[in-house]
Write a protein that holds these residues in place. Structure first.
Motif, PDB file in Angstrom:
ATOM      1  N   PHE A  18       5.689 -24.344  -7.507  1.00 25.34           N
ATOM      2  CA  PHE A  18       6.536 -23.833  -8.579  1.00 25.34           C
ATOM      3  C   PHE A  18       7.669 -23.049  -7.914  1.00 25.34           C
ATOM      4  O   PHE A  18       7.480 -21.945  -7.442  1.00 25.34           O
ATOM      5  CB  PHE A  18       5.696 -22.961  -9.501  1.00 25.34           C
ATOM      6  N   ASP A  19       8.852 -23.645  -7.888  1.00 27.46           N
ATOM      7  CA  ASP A  19       9.978 -23.070  -7.165  1.00 27.46           C
ATOM      8  C   ASP A  19      10.741 -22.045  -8.000  1.00 27.46           C
ATOM      9  O   ASP A  19      11.002 -20.934  -7.549  1.00 27.46           O
ATOM     10  CB  ASP A  19      10.923 -24.186  -6.708  1.00 27.46           C
ATOM     11  N   THR A  20      11.112 -22.425  -9.237  1.00 28.15           N
ATOM     12  CA  THR A  20      11.904 -21.535 -10.088  1.00 28.15           C
ATOM     13  C   THR A  20      12.075 -22.182 -11.451  1.00 28.15           C
ATOM     14  O   THR A  20      11.469 -23.237 -11.723  1.00 28.15           O
ATOM     15  CB  THR A  20      13.290 -21.266  -9.439  1.00 28.15           C
ATOM     16  N   ILE A  21      12.856 -21.569 -12.337  1.00 29.14           N
ATOM     17  CA  ILE A  21      13.408 -22.266 -13.491  1.00 29.14           C
ATOM     18  C   ILE A  21      14.923 -22.253 -13.309  1.00 29.14           C
ATOM     19  O   ILE A  21      15.486 -21.308 -12.746  1.00 29.14           O
ATOM     20  CB  ILE A  21      13.014 -21.632 -14.842  1.00 29.14           C
ATOM     21  N   ASP A  22      15.575 -23.334 -13.744  1.00 26.16           N
ATOM     22  CA  ASP A  22      17.008 -23.439 -13.496  1.00 26.16           C
ATOM     23  C   ASP A  22      17.812 -22.797 -14.621  1.00 26.16           C
ATOM     24  O   ASP A  22      17.253 -22.146 -15.518  1.00 26.16           O
ATOM     25  CB  ASP A  22      17.418 -24.893 -13.248  1.00 26.16           C
ATOM     26  N   GLU A  23      19.133 -22.985 -14.585  1.00 23.83           N
ATOM     27  CA  GLU A  23      20.014 -22.319 -15.551  1.00 23.83           C
ATOM     28  C   GLU A  23      19.850 -22.837 -16.971  1.00 23.83           C
ATOM     29  O   GLU A  23      20.362 -22.235 -17.916  1.00 23.83           O
ATOM     30  CB  GLU A  23      21.475 -22.487 -15.112  1.00 23.83           C
ATOM     31  N   GLY A  24      19.097 -23.922 -17.147  1.00 23.90           N
ATOM     32  CA  GLY A  24      18.803 -24.421 -18.485  1.00 23.90           C
ATOM     33  C   GLY A  24      17.383 -24.140 -18.916  1.00 23.90           C
ATOM     34  O   GLY A  24      16.958 -24.584 -19.983  1.00 23.90           O
ATOM     35  N   GLY A  25      16.620 -23.420 -18.095  1.00 27.82           N
ATOM     36  CA  GLY A  25      15.236 -23.116 -18.417  1.00 27.82           C
ATOM     37  C   GLY A  25      14.261 -24.199 -17.995  1.00 27.82           C
ATOM     38  O   GLY A  25      13.066 -24.124 -18.310  1.00 27.82           O
ATOM     39  N   ARG A  26      14.724 -25.206 -17.281  1.00 23.62           N
ATOM     40  CA  ARG A  26      13.841 -26.282 -16.826  1.00 23.62           C
ATOM     41  C   ARG A  26      13.030 -25.835 -15.613  1.00 23.62           C
ATOM     42  O   ARG A  26      13.519 -25.100 -14.759  1.00 23.62           O
ATOM     43  CB  ARG A  26      14.670 -27.528 -16.483  1.00 23.62           C
ATOM     44  N   LEU A  27      11.801 -26.313 -15.558  1.00 25.92           N
ATOM     45  CA  LEU A  27      10.917 -26.002 -14.440  1.00 25.92           C
ATOM     46  C   LEU A  27      11.355 -26.781 -13.207  1.00 25.92           C
ATOM     47  O   LEU A  27      11.624 -27.984 -13.286  1.00 25.92           O
ATOM     48  CB  LEU A  27       9.482 -26.374 -14.812  1.00 25.92           C
ATOM     49  N   VAL A  28      11.435 -26.116 -12.065  1.00 21.43           N
ATOM     50  CA  VAL A  28      11.820 -26.764 -10.813  1.00 21.43           C
ATOM     51  C   VAL A  28      10.610 -26.782  -9.890  1.00 21.43           C
ATOM     52  O   VAL A  28      10.030 -25.737  -9.576  1.00 21.43           O
ATOM     53  CB  VAL A  28      12.996 -26.040 -10.137  1.00 21.43           C
ATOM     54  N   ILE A  29      10.233 -27.993  -9.461  1.00 16.55           N
ATOM     55  CA  ILE A  29       9.084 -28.184  -8.575  1.00 16.55           C
ATOM     56  C   ILE A  29       9.592 -28.601  -7.198  1.00 16.55           C
ATOM     57  O   ILE A  29      10.410 -29.518  -7.078  1.00 16.55           O
ATOM     58  CB  ILE A  29       8.143 -29.269  -9.124  1.00 16.55           C
TER      59      ILE A  29
END
Length: 269
Positions: free
Chosen positions: A234-245
């Protein structure tokens, strides 16, 4: 239940409708929107008979728990920013639950406040168990006007049994807060978080607060998206709130919706 909103929420124009019983507070709020209501309007039910969760699931609201929905005005908000309201709600709800554990006479703050975390996209956990959930629903009304409702379900007095995941309640965490006090705290924190959000123009500020409480950040994660499962960190959430893996091969994948599993559960998902 002596239900009231916080002084800050009332000053910001929030209003409150309280019902003894409703099938769903989200449904009632959307019906109000169809009738011309724009909000901000809170709809609260002392008893909710047919609550909804994400992905078509039901939400069981036991006696003494909180079932509340907020019809939020989104005129002038760009459509792609509306989904980030779910993170505004998460940040506000986590803060309200922490306050309920720490400032209500008779509560044992040490048992709960440091363990409250946000699980992407819309759950609040305490000690890894589900304490509350959020359901964001949007509808385009005749004439093109958009209605957005944020539903909050909080296990205040008790957690449902027989769920496929661990669940807990504020009472089990040592909090003496009732549903009415949780709502008062929540309305105040929503008011403050929405002011920071600025109609979606400052999601960066909300994103930073959300990530500061994120469950499983930097840990192994598996996300089921339909028939597929994505695995990595789980890396982060992006500027749109999407989960970044972050995948094992070093690539990054973004996820807009899915069922999340952390840690050892991720390897078995």
């Amino acid at each position: 239940m002596n239900v009231r909103l916080s002084e800050a929420a009332r000053a910001a124009g929030h209003r409150l409708h309280v019902h003894d019983s409703l099938a769903s507070t989200n449904t009632e709020a959307l019906e109000r929107a169809r009738s011309g209501e724009t909000g901000p309007l809170w709809v609260v039910a002392r008893r909710q008979e047919a609550g909804r969760g994400r992905r078509g699931n039901t939400w069981t609201s036991l006696p003494g728990n909180l079932a509340a929905s907020l019809l939020w005005p989104v005129a002038g908000v760009e459509p792609e920013r509306i989904a980030t309201l779910g993170f505004v709600a998460g940040v506000a709800l986590a803060a309200a639950l922490e306050e309920a554990c720490g400032t209500v006479p008779g509560s044992d703050a040490a048992r709960a406040t440091r363990s409250i975390a946000l699980k992407w996209p819309n759950d609040v956990l305490a000690g890894g168990a589900k304490l509350a959930g959020i359901l964001l629903e949007a509808e385009v009304l005749p004439g093109g006007r958009r209605a957005v409702v944020i539903g909050f379900g909080v296990n205040v007095a008790a957690a449902p049994e027989g769920l496929p995941y661990p669940a807990t309640s504020l009472a089990a965490l040592g909090s003496a807060a009732g549903a009415e006090k949780v709502l008062e705290f929540l309305s105040g924190h929503v008011t403050e978080a929405a002011r920071l959000w600025e109609g979606g123009r400052n999601f960066a500020g909300i994103r930073a607060r959300w990530l500061a409480r994120a469950a499983g950040l930097g840990s192994p994660i598996a996300v089921r998206t339909g028939a597929d499962t994505l695995e990595g960190l789980f890396d982060t959430i992006d500027e749109g709130g999407r989960l970044v893996i972050l995948a094992p091969n070093g690539t990054r994948r973004t996820v807009t919706a899915g069922e999340v599993h952390f840690g050892t559960a991720a390897t078995a998902a």
